[in-house]
Design an enzyme around this catalytic site. Structure first.
Site, mmCIF file in Angstrom:
data_model
loop_
_atom_site.group_PDB
_atom_site.id
_atom_site.type_symbol
_atom_site.label_atom_id
_atom_site.label_comp_id
_atom_site.label_asym_id
_atom_site.label_seq_id
_atom_site.Cartn_x
_atom_site.Cartn_y
_atom_site.Cartn_z
ATOM 1 N N CYS A 79 -0.431 36.666 8.951
ATOM 2 C CA CYS A 79 0.289 36.122 7.803
ATOM 3 C C CYS A 79 -0.196 34.877 7.580
ATOM 4 O O CYS A 79 1.036 33.482 8.094
ATOM 5 C CB CYS A 79 1.496 36.747 7.568
ATOM 6 S SG CYS A 79 2.692 35.884 6.624
ATOM 7 N N CYS A 82 3.158 32.666 6.178
ATOM 8 C CA CYS A 82 3.935 32.833 7.420
ATOM 9 C C CYS A 82 3.992 31.579 8.140
ATOM 10 O O CYS A 82 4.935 30.460 8.900
ATOM 11 C CB CYS A 82 4.028 33.833 8.322
ATOM 12 S SG CYS A 82 4.378 35.786 7.901
#
Length: 324
Positions: A79, A82
């Site tokens: 991700c 993230c």
């Protein structure tokens, strides 16, 4: 344990009130235990950010949330957002110096936790306060927004649940056993503990009396004021027929007691603004003793929600306009 949603801005329900009292009691027990063991209760800054999995969620998050708000960062290696968000949260965890704990959950390795929190996409950030889960934000967020959210979370933890945070010592050894900060016992701790125990056992009359005992000796005790307001509210709604109360309020708009009873139910159900609005409207159409009765109940409900809550502040202004 299945997470439960909780409004960070102060929704009041029976479970939340009890959880607040239990969290305060647990925090006091932890501080007392640390004092008995002669420890400082301090942790290393490195311990403010922890990795959590399904096996350790109960102890690392749910139990710790009785001492300090726990922010959960749901992330994954693949991700990209993230990778931008996580370092900001980690830096702020250290900067906030123990006012919250950051728990990082790899969703690829902990699918069950992801499902329990109902997460549809990452990054997703939740918090757990006194065993109750609440969503903070999902997706990328600016640092200013994150700080504002964290400030609100810390305020709720302190004001509603008595969570004063963790003591951080830069010289502490990482991985040491964490504990809440040591606090000297107050002169009314025994009476306050008696009130919490009465609430736990369902003895609302006993809890009311215990809080009144504290206030008789210390009229300015904020914890006792809040506890008394909450216990009296629970006592008033105990055993009532909600449908009948709401029918009476709808059928008798001029009946002061009917509107007051409905406002109590509104607040217990989490409809804070509805409760305030109902009583302010009743103040506007009443005079004399009836108006004063409604005003006093509204002030009591302000105590339950908390004086710093934005809805209380707005309602106080509306009440002033209605009165003057």
């Amino acid at each position: 344990m299945q997470p439960r949603n909780m409004s960070m801005s102060g929704v009041v329900d029976l479970a939340a009130v009890k959880a607040a009292q239990e969290a305060k009691a647990k925090a006091e027990q932890t501080r007392a235990q640390a004092a008995r063991e002669g420890g400082t209760g301090a942790i290393s800054p490195a311990d403010l950010v922890i990795d959590v999995d399904e096996a350790g969620f109960e102890s690392d998050v749910l139990q710790r949330s009785a001492e300090v708000p726990v922010v959960i960062d749901f992330w994954a290696e693949w991700c990209e957002p993230c990778k931008q968000l996580s370092p900001v949260l980690e830096r702020l965890a250290v900067e906030y110096n123990g006012r919250f704990l950051l728990a990082k959950v790899d969703v690829d390795a902990n699918q069950m936790l992801m499902q329990q929190f109902g997460i549809q996409g990452i990054p997703a950030v939740f918090a757990v306060v006194a065993g109750q889960a609440l969503p903070l934000f999902q997706g990328a967020a600016g640092e200013a927004q994150i700080r504002q959210t964290l400030d609100q979370l810390v305020q709720v933890g302190e004001q509603r649940f008595g969570l004063t945070g963790l003591t951080v010592d830069p010289d502490a050894v990482p991985g040491g056993a964490p504990a809440a900060p040591e606090r000297p016992a107050g002169p009314h701790d025994g009476l306050l503990e008696a009130a919490v125990q009465a609430l736990d056992s369902g003895d609302l009359s006993g809890a009311v009396q215990a809080y009144k005992n504290v206030l008789n000796e210390d009229p300015g005790n904020e914890e006792a004021k809040l506890g008394l307001a909450q216990a009296e509210l629970l006592q008033r709604v105990q055993g009532v027929d909600p449908q009948q109360v709401r029918r009476d309020a709808a059928d008798k708009p001029a009946d002061v007691q009917a509107q007051i009873a409905a406002a109590d139910l509104d607040l217990v159900g989490g409809h804070v603004e509805d409760a305030f609005g109902r009583l302010i409207e009743t103040v506007q159409r009443t005079v004399g003793d009836d108006r004063d009765t409604v005003r006093m109940r509204l002030l009591e409900l302000f105590e339950v929600v908390g004086p710093d809550d934005p809805r209380v502040i707005a309602a106080r202004r509306a009440l002033a306009r209605a009165l003057f």
